[in-house]
Design a protein around this motif. Structure first.
Motif, PDB file in Angstrom:
ATOM      1  N   GLU A 141      -6.658   4.155   1.241  1.00  0.00           N
ATOM      2  CA  GLU A 141      -6.464   2.727   1.446  1.00  0.00           C
ATOM      3  C   GLU A 141      -5.095   2.319   0.908  1.00  0.00           C
ATOM      4  OE1 GLU A 141      -9.203  -1.211   0.543  1.00  0.00           O
ATOM      5  OE2 GLU A 141      -9.610   0.682  -0.458  1.00  0.00           O
ATOM      6  N   PRO A 142      -4.337   1.511   1.649  1.00  0.00           N
ATOM      7  CA  PRO A 142      -3.046   1.046   1.119  1.00  0.00           C
ATOM      8  C   PRO A 142      -3.248   0.153  -0.094  1.00  0.00           C
ATOM      9  CG  PRO A 142      -3.299   0.526   3.464  1.00  0.00           C
ATOM     10  CD  PRO A 142      -4.642   0.948   2.969  1.00  0.00           C
ATOM     11  N   LEU A 143      -2.269   0.149  -0.979  1.00  0.00           N
ATOM     12  CA  LEU A 143      -2.257  -0.818  -2.075  1.00  0.00           C
ATOM     13  C   LEU A 143      -1.461  -2.035  -1.635  1.00  0.00           C
ATOM     14  CD1 LEU A 143      -1.622   1.441  -5.218  1.00  0.00           C
ATOM     15  CD2 LEU A 143      -3.743   0.292  -4.535  1.00  0.00           C
ATOM     16  N   VAL A 144      -1.846  -3.181  -2.093  1.00  0.00           N
ATOM     17  CA  VAL A 144      -1.093  -4.406  -1.800  1.00  0.00           C
ATOM     18  C   VAL A 144      -0.716  -5.070  -3.117  1.00  0.00           C
ATOM     19  CG1 VAL A 144      -2.181  -4.774   0.453  1.00  0.00           C
ATOM     20  CG2 VAL A 144      -3.203  -5.788  -1.611  1.00  0.00           C
ATOM     21  N   LEU A 145       0.270  -5.899  -3.041  1.00  0.00           N
ATOM     22  CA  LEU A 145       0.717  -6.635  -4.216  1.00  0.00           C
ATOM     23  C   LEU A 145       0.150  -8.053  -4.148  1.00  0.00           C
ATOM     24  CD1 LEU A 145       2.627  -6.521  -6.751  1.00  0.00           C
ATOM     25  CD2 LEU A 145       4.305  -7.691  -5.298  1.00  0.00           C
ATOM     26  N   ALA A 146      -0.604  -8.412  -5.182  1.00  0.00           N
ATOM     27  CA  ALA A 146      -1.139  -9.776  -5.246  1.00  0.00           C
ATOM     28  C   ALA A 146      -0.196 -10.622  -6.082  1.00  0.00           C
ATOM     29  CB  ALA A 146      -2.533  -9.758  -5.881  1.00  0.00           C
ATOM     30  N   PRO A 157      -6.177  -2.559  -4.232  1.00  0.00           N
ATOM     31  CA  PRO A 157      -6.434  -1.964  -2.912  1.00  0.00           C
ATOM     32  C   PRO A 157      -6.468  -3.045  -1.834  1.00  0.00           C
ATOM     33  CG  PRO A 157      -7.999  -1.149  -4.524  1.00  0.00           C
ATOM     34  CD  PRO A 157      -7.256  -2.277  -5.180  1.00  0.00           C
ATOM     35  N   ALA A 158      -6.093  -2.666  -0.610  1.00  0.00           N
ATOM     36  CA  ALA A 158      -5.966  -3.635   0.487  1.00  0.00           C
ATOM     37  C   ALA A 158      -7.274  -4.346   0.782  1.00  0.00           C
ATOM     38  CB  ALA A 158      -5.457  -2.925   1.740  1.00  0.00           C
ATOM     39  N   SER A 159      -8.395  -3.674   0.493  1.00  0.00           N
ATOM     40  CA  SER A 159      -9.673  -4.327   0.810  1.00  0.00           C
ATOM     41  C   SER A 159      -9.892  -5.568  -0.029  1.00  0.00           C
ATOM     42  CB  SER A 159     -10.827  -3.345   0.637  1.00  0.00           C
ATOM     43  OG  SER A 159     -10.791  -2.771  -0.648  1.00  0.00           O
ATOM     44  N   VAL A 218      -3.560 -17.182  -4.325  1.00  0.00           N
ATOM     45  CA  VAL A 218      -3.203 -15.763  -4.334  1.00  0.00           C
ATOM     46  C   VAL A 218      -2.753 -15.340  -2.946  1.00  0.00           C
ATOM     47  CG1 VAL A 218      -3.991 -13.412  -4.720  1.00  0.00           C
ATOM     48  CG2 VAL A 218      -4.787 -15.244  -6.212  1.00  0.00           C
ATOM     49  N   LYS A 219      -1.613 -14.648  -2.874  1.00  0.00           N
ATOM     50  CA  LYS A 219      -1.102 -14.107  -1.613  1.00  0.00           C
ATOM     51  C   LYS A 219      -0.990 -12.592  -1.761  1.00  0.00           C
ATOM     52  CE  LYS A 219       1.052 -14.238   2.438  1.00  0.00           C
ATOM     53  NZ  LYS A 219       2.506 -14.372   2.520  1.00  0.00           N
ATOM     54  N   TYR A 220      -1.303 -11.850  -0.679  1.00  0.00           N
ATOM     55  CA  TYR A 220      -1.219 -10.393  -0.720  1.00  0.00           C
ATOM     56  C   TYR A 220      -0.043  -9.918   0.136  1.00  0.00           C
ATOM     57  CZ  TYR A 220      -6.011 -10.955  -2.349  1.00  0.00           C
ATOM     58  OH  TYR A 220      -7.125 -11.337  -3.036  1.00  0.00           O
ATOM     59  N   LEU A 221       0.809  -9.046  -0.404  1.00  0.00           N
ATOM     60  CA  LEU A 221       1.941  -8.500   0.350  1.00  0.00           C
ATOM     61  C   LEU A 221       1.778  -6.999   0.520  1.00  0.00           C
ATOM     62  CD1 LEU A 221       5.109 -10.290  -1.104  1.00  0.00           C
ATOM     63  CD2 LEU A 221       3.493 -11.052   0.652  1.00  0.00           C
ATOM     64  N   ARG A 222       2.043  -6.547   1.749  1.00  0.00           N
ATOM     65  CA  ARG A 222       2.022  -5.116   2.015  1.00  0.00           C
ATOM     66  C   ARG A 222       3.159  -4.463   1.237  1.00  0.00           C
ATOM     67  NH1 ARG A 222       4.605  -2.566   6.051  1.00  0.00           N
ATOM     68  NH2 ARG A 222       4.886  -4.488   7.245  1.00  0.00           N
ATOM     69  N   PRO A 241       6.027   4.467  -0.311  1.00  0.00           N
ATOM     70  CA  PRO A 241       5.170   5.490   0.331  1.00  0.00           C
ATOM     71  C   PRO A 241       3.972   5.904  -0.526  1.00  0.00           C
ATOM     72  CG  PRO A 241       7.288   6.411  -0.366  1.00  0.00           C
ATOM     73  CD  PRO A 241       7.396   4.942  -0.553  1.00  0.00           C
ATOM     74  N   ASP A 242       4.093   5.783  -1.846  1.00  0.00           N
ATOM     75  CA  ASP A 242       2.978   6.191  -2.710  1.00  0.00           C
ATOM     76  C   ASP A 242       1.986   5.065  -2.967  1.00  0.00           C
ATOM     77  OD1 ASP A 242       3.735   8.808  -3.037  1.00  0.00           O
ATOM     78  OD2 ASP A 242       5.086   8.340  -4.711  1.00  0.00           O
ATOM     79  N   ALA A 243       2.197   3.941  -2.284  1.00  0.00           N
ATOM     80  CA  ALA A 243       1.332   2.786  -2.564  1.00  0.00           C
ATOM     81  C   ALA A 243       0.027   2.903  -1.779  1.00  0.00           C
ATOM     82  CB  ALA A 243       2.063   1.495  -2.224  1.00  0.00           C
ATOM     83  N   TYR A 244      -0.751   3.822  -2.216  1.00  0.00           N
ATOM     84  CA  TYR A 244      -2.080   3.978  -1.593  1.00  0.00           C
ATOM     85  C   TYR A 244      -3.070   4.388  -2.673  1.00  0.00           C
ATOM     86  CZ  TYR A 244      -1.526   9.000  -1.994  1.00  0.00           C
ATOM     87  OH  TYR A 244      -1.367  10.252  -2.497  1.00  0.00           O
ATOM     88  N   MET A 245      -4.318   4.357  -2.297  1.00  0.00           N
ATOM     89  CA  MET A 245      -5.385   4.702  -3.224  1.00  0.00           C
ATOM     90  C   MET A 245      -6.486   5.395  -2.467  1.00  0.00           C
ATOM     91  SD  MET A 245      -6.573   2.528  -6.283  1.00  0.00           S
ATOM     92  CE  MET A 245      -6.488   3.703  -7.603  1.00  0.00           C
ATOM     93  N   LEU A 246      -7.113   6.354  -3.134  1.00  0.00           N
ATOM     94  CA  LEU A 246      -8.203   7.079  -2.463  1.00  0.00           C
ATOM     95  C   LEU A 246      -9.547   6.509  -2.893  1.00  0.00           C
ATOM     96  CD1 LEU A 246      -6.896  10.746  -2.763  1.00  0.00           C
ATOM     97  CD2 LEU A 246      -6.591   9.107  -0.886  1.00  0.00           C
ATOM     98  N   LEU A 247     -10.447   6.395  -1.909  1.00  0.00           N
ATOM     99  CA  LEU A 247     -11.850   6.098  -2.229  1.00  0.00           C
ATOM    100  C   LEU A 247     -12.575   7.438  -2.161  1.00  0.00           C
ATOM    101  CD1 LEU A 247     -14.214   4.190  -2.770  1.00  0.00           C
ATOM    102  CD2 LEU A 247     -14.433   3.873  -0.312  1.00  0.00           C
ATOM    103  N   ALA A 248     -13.249   7.805  -3.235  1.00  0.00           N
ATOM    104  CA  ALA A 248     -13.865   9.131  -3.287  1.00  0.00           C
ATOM    105  C   ALA A 248     -15.277   9.045  -3.838  1.00  0.00           C
ATOM    106  CB  ALA A 248     -13.033  10.059  -4.157  1.00  0.00           C
TER     107      ALA A 248
END
Lengths: 298, 298
Positions: free
Chosen positions: B169-174, B249-251, B260-264, B268-275
């Motif tokens: 999942e991509p990470l976003v900046l809040a 996480p983007a979700s 609150v605003k979310y920015l993409r 390239p490392d701005a992601y997170m794994l759901l496991a």
DNA sequence: ACTACTTATACGAAATACGTATTAAAGCCC
DNA sequence: GGGCTTTAATACGTATTTCGTATAAGTAGT
């Protein structure tokens, strides 16, 4: 298919969480225990126990199966106990019949009560039947035991009936209160030789019918039959109505019908047997136990 | 003690009322059948069958035992079926945990629903736990599987944890809506290098914490941490209050918090794994089946 | 590293279950 | 009524299963 032994082995291992200790408790050596558990797991297709060379634990399926195994073993033990009761006649069912006249016998309720206290697990099924009906039902397998008034010497129709005498009861003469002899206490049957009698049909109650004929024959007369009644208490109604006299067991005195008087009979043969009828080849423990309780003195 | 085989033999004889026919149905010869029935009767101490050289019938105890035997065999068959389900992971129980952030993931409810349709007999026990709490519970045996945000390369504390990645999942900046950059669609993290950040304590959510540090390091800065929140949605409250920015996480976009605003993030490392986390040595069929269902594409 | 403890494997011995042959007894048919 | 057929029980040899002894393999604690 798995085995009761394997279930017992598994439950023990699950309780001890050790093959060695479980084997000791089961009085076997450890290798066959391992083998049986493996065979059980193999058969079920699931690993029931997690063993890591040092300690044993139940897997999740193992926990489920432990519960199941205990239930099955309990059910088996229950069935065994039920059979132990059945073997000694303490459980099962008993189909019991009686003639109407027996219902007036004071001992019947207390005997049944005693038996019920003795074998409360036996399912008693009571029904009212004529004597001959009881014999037919016994032979056809529809009945286990019946209270009848009969003699071992001529048991109704068939010879495959066993009779156990449990009481010998005097016969009394029932006559209308306005009868000339009604004031008497006792009487010989020959004194009413010229009177009319009311009886049950011979097909339904042969013994009482024949007994009247027999006593009369000894007194050298043949009784005049005027009316018939199906049930014995019906006879008393006919007596009260002045339709004739009746010969009935002494326990019928408990029926206090207006217009009926009971006289003791002096004739030596004026008695009747209360007996238990059963199939001679019936070896059912419940029946045997019942006959024992009924024929024992106390 | 009697045997399942003897019970099956007895039931068959009771159904056929013939040793010969029963033996044929059981694919054995008649003598061993007679022997086993004798052995069973011997063991129970009751005659179950009446045989008079021509036909076989049930005794009264036999009728009782037939019922018992059927019940026992049914129960055994039921247990076997339950184990068949357990072996394929269709019955049993599964203790499942998830972090707060996972509850905002849109796929979670539908995946759980799919699993429930697939294995409705499995008893699911859900609970909310921090990632590190989940690892501890897994190792202590209090938990079977957990939804975490972590990487297989550094699974929290212990090495006995297995991780199955089920989503990336991509990470976003809040950031607060009144922030100068709030109008942008996407952003590089280095553009807010001088800003303050709000995070969860590293002891509770090490991965997200470390991920922020890692991306920042690549952009040659060290993030300033101003505030902490235990839960991830708490971070958003702090962001709305202007206490700092947060990496989520983007979700989390599904949380429409005022202010609150979310920015993409372009990094390239701005992601997170759901496991899915589970004990590496846990071979429980229920767990394996669950992991299969969760990692399968459809 | 060594010892103690626990479960698994190998293999021969004992117990158990099965099958074939035969017996005993009952009903059926001529 | 006598022979024939059918059915369950018994006798006994064989095959299978289960058990025990000896041994191996692996783990935890000293």
């Amino acid at each position: 298919m798995f085995d009761f032994r394997q279930l017992r082995y598994f439950v023990t291992v699950a309780e001890e969480l050790s093959f060695t200790r479980a084997a000791q408790r089961l009085y076997i050596s450890q290798p066959p225990l391992s083998q049986q558990i493996q065979s059980l797991e193999n058969d079920l297709g699931v690993r029931l126990l997690e063993r890591n060379k040092r300690n044993v634990s139940l897997t999740e399926p193992g926990k489920l199966f432990l519960d199941q195994a205990r239930q099955i073993l309990d059910k088996a033990e229950e069935a065994r106990a039920l059979m132990a009761d059945a073997a000694t006649g303490f459980s099962g069912k008993l189909r019991l019949a009686y003639t109407v006249s027996v219902t007036f016998h004071p001992a019947l309720p207390q005997m049944l009560l005693r038996y019920r206290r003795f074998a409360p697990q036996v399912n008693l099924m009571l029904s009212e039947m004529y004597t001959e009906q009881q014999y037919a039902a016994l032979l056809s397998g529809d009945l286990d035991v019946g209270f009848v008034r009969d003699e071992p010497e001529h048991p109704g129709t068939a010879r495959n009936i066993r009779l156990d005498v449990i009481d010998r009861e005097p016969l009394v003469l029932a006559l209308p209160t306005n009868h000339p002899l009604a004031a008497r206490e006792s009487i010989w049957l020959r004194e009413v030789a010229m009177e009319a009698f009311v009886v049950q049909p011979r097909e339904l109650a042969a013994t009482l019918y024949d007994r009247l004929a027999q006593i009369a024959a000894k007194a050298n007369f043949h009784p005049l039959i005027r009316q018939h009644a199906q049930q014995i208490n019906g006879l008393l109604v006919l007596v009260a109505a002045g339709m004739g006299l009746a010969l009935v067991p002494a326990s019928m005195r408990s029926v206090n019908l207006n217009g009926v008087k009971y006289l003791r009979l002096e004739d030596p043969d004026a008695y009747m047997l209360l007996a238990l009828a059963s199939r001679a080849d019936d070896t059912s423990p419940v029946l045997q136990r019942f006959l024992n309780v009924m024929t024992e003195p106390e």
